[in-house]
Design a protein around this motif. Structure first.
Motif, PDB file in Angstrom:
ATOM      1  N   GLY A  64     -29.200 -24.688 -29.764  1.00 12.53           N
ATOM      2  CA  GLY A  64     -28.491 -25.951 -29.612  1.00 12.53           C
ATOM      3  C   GLY A  64     -27.015 -25.889 -29.963  1.00 12.53           C
ATOM      4  N   TYR A  65     -26.377 -24.743 -29.781  1.00 14.51           N
ATOM      5  CA  TYR A  65     -25.018 -24.552 -30.289  1.00 14.51           C
ATOM      6  C   TYR A  65     -23.962 -25.399 -29.585  1.00 14.51           C
ATOM      7  N   GLN A  66     -24.323 -26.015 -28.445  1.00 13.71           N
ATOM      8  CA  GLN A  66     -23.354 -26.855 -27.732  1.00 13.71           C
ATOM      9  C   GLN A  66     -23.675 -28.346 -27.816  1.00 13.71           C
ATOM     10  N   VAL A  67     -24.715 -28.699 -28.533  1.00 13.29           N
ATOM     11  CA  VAL A  67     -25.151 -30.095 -28.589  1.00 13.29           C
ATOM     12  C   VAL A  67     -24.083 -30.994 -29.189  1.00 13.29           C
ATOM     13  N   ASP A  68     -23.374 -30.516 -30.182  1.00 13.29           N
ATOM     14  CA  ASP A  68     -22.346 -31.344 -30.823  1.00 13.29           C
ATOM     15  C   ASP A  68     -21.278 -31.797 -29.832  1.00 13.29           C
ATOM     16  N   PHE A  69     -21.002 -30.983 -28.825  1.00 12.02           N
ATOM     17  CA  PHE A  69     -20.021 -31.385 -27.819  1.00 12.02           C
ATOM     18  C   PHE A  69     -20.524 -32.606 -27.042  1.00 12.02           C
ATOM     19  N   ALA A  70     -21.787 -32.545 -26.634  1.00 15.73           N
ATOM     20  CA  ALA A  70     -22.372 -33.676 -25.901  1.00 15.73           C
ATOM     21  C   ALA A  70     -22.380 -34.930 -26.765  1.00 15.73           C
ATOM     22  N   ALA A  71     -22.694 -34.756 -28.044  1.00 16.40           N
ATOM     23  CA  ALA A  71     -22.755 -35.908 -28.951  1.00 16.40           C
ATOM     24  C   ALA A  71     -21.379 -36.541 -29.117  1.00 16.40           C
TER      25      ALA A  71
END
Length: 368
Positions: free
Chosen positions: A275-282
């Motif tokens: 999930g290393y890119q989830v923070d971008f979506a959030a």
């Protein structure tokens, strides 16, 4: 109902669940034409229960292909084979989507099993500035005004063909170091005209492409944009600029930002992990007020459910996990206690669903 298996309305289209097939190059086309491999690959993923099935990057111009074996949508003869695939996806209860792309200076590289970093040789690379992607790669040709107008027209014409083929979702590829991302990133864009310098200028080509696609893409059908939310390199494109750009894209008719990263700098240090890119979506969802898709090492049902339940994204996109297990959505529904239809010929298999394996982080990535 679990969040993962709740419907997602986007304009006049409703995805039956919030699992999407991330675009993945198959390096199996000839002259840009889809064939039986693409039908079986994408059709099988629709049978497996994904709500949205996106094709690999379909190039809007022959010189815009990532490799010579990639799909194309630059001529009318490519509509028929794609229409067969879109119709089958739809027949399985999934929504067919297509990614429209131009590789720019990264065009012409080889399939991974043939040597992923082979420099382009068959056609000239195009870019915002005459800067090669990496050592050993030839310098691309910097686009002039006529070339810029041609690129916008190619995306517009490709969207019209995608509509004829029966696709219900279009995604513009603005990520992974390809042409539209090259204009966004200061690492590739050194222009001093209206397409370089400020964020407004560097994002101009992407915004013009979005507007042109929206001219032919009906108002009742969703339009997505995939962004690399950071280059992972100081001085490159970053998440702050991605948020600002997302704020511009919504009013132009973009319904969801597909949040990936990387692909611009060949030796960027990317902290790959679950999930290393989830923070971008959030962050884009929270600060830009637009729906987002999360992608990148999302492998477990509980992980995907948590991302959606916490409001970090509206959609999860899976790639390599679906290559390993094309029936992942059906098994995820079983594990989460959700109800989702199986293809009628497979229904007897639903009584003994096999538990999913535990997710394992993978080193390295193949951003496509």
């Amino acid at each position: 109902m679990t969040r993962l298996f709740s419907p997602l309305p986007l304009r006049g289209v409703t995805l039956p669940n919030r699992i999407a097939v991330s675009p993945m190059c198959q390096y199996s086309a000839v002259d840009g034409l889809a064939n039986d491999w693409h039908l079986v690959h994408l059709g099988g993923l629709a049978q497996g229960g994904a709500g949205l099935v996106l094709t690999e990057a379909a190039s809007v111009a022959p010189e815009g292909r990532i490799s010579a074996e990639d799909l194309g949508i630059w001529e009318d003869g490519q509509i028929g084979p794609l229409a067969r695939i879109a119709a089958f996806i739809k027949s399985q209860g999934a929504v067919p989507g297509i990614q429209l792309a131009h590789a720019g200076r990264k065009a012409g590289s080889g399939a991974p099993w043939k040597g992923n970093n082979v420099p382009p040789a068959s056609w000239p690379g195009l870019a915002p500035s005459a800067l090669p992607f990496d050592e050993g790669w030839p310098a691309p040709r910097a686009l002039e005004e006529a070339g810029l107008r041609r690129v916008v027209a190619e995306f517009r014409a490709a969207a019209a063909r995608a509509l004829q083929a029966g696709f219900q979702v279009a995604e513009i590829h603005g990520a992974h170091g390809y042409l539209l991302h090259q204009f966004l990133s200061p690492l590739a864009n050194r222009r001093e005209d209206a397409y370089g310098g400020s964020l407004e200028n560097r994002s101009r080509l992407l915004r013009e492409v979005v507007a042109a696609v929206r001219e032919v893409w009906p108002g009742n059908l969703p339009l997505l944009v995939r962004l690399s939310c950071t280059d992972w390199v100081p001085g490159g494109w970053d998440i702050g600029e991605s948020v600002d750009l997302a704020r511009m894209l919504g009013p132009l008719g973009v319904d969801l930002v597909d949040c990936s990263s990387g692909g611009m700098a060949p030796r960027a240090a990317i902290p790959v992990g679950p999930g290393y890119q989830v923070d971008f979506a959030a962050r884009i969802r929270r600060e830009a007020g637009i729906a987002t898709g999360a992608v990148g090492l999302i492998t477990g049902p509980a992980q995907a459910e948590e991302i959606l339940a916490k409001g970090e994204a509206d959609l999860v996109l899976l790639g390599r996990e679906l290559l390993r297990d094309p029936r992942w959505p059906l098994r995820a529904a079983h594990k989460l206690g959700a109800s989702t239809p199986w293809p009628a010929p497979y229904a007897r298999g639903s009584r003994e669903a096999v538990p999913l394996r535990d997710p394992q982080p993978e080193p390295g990535a193949w951003p496509r």
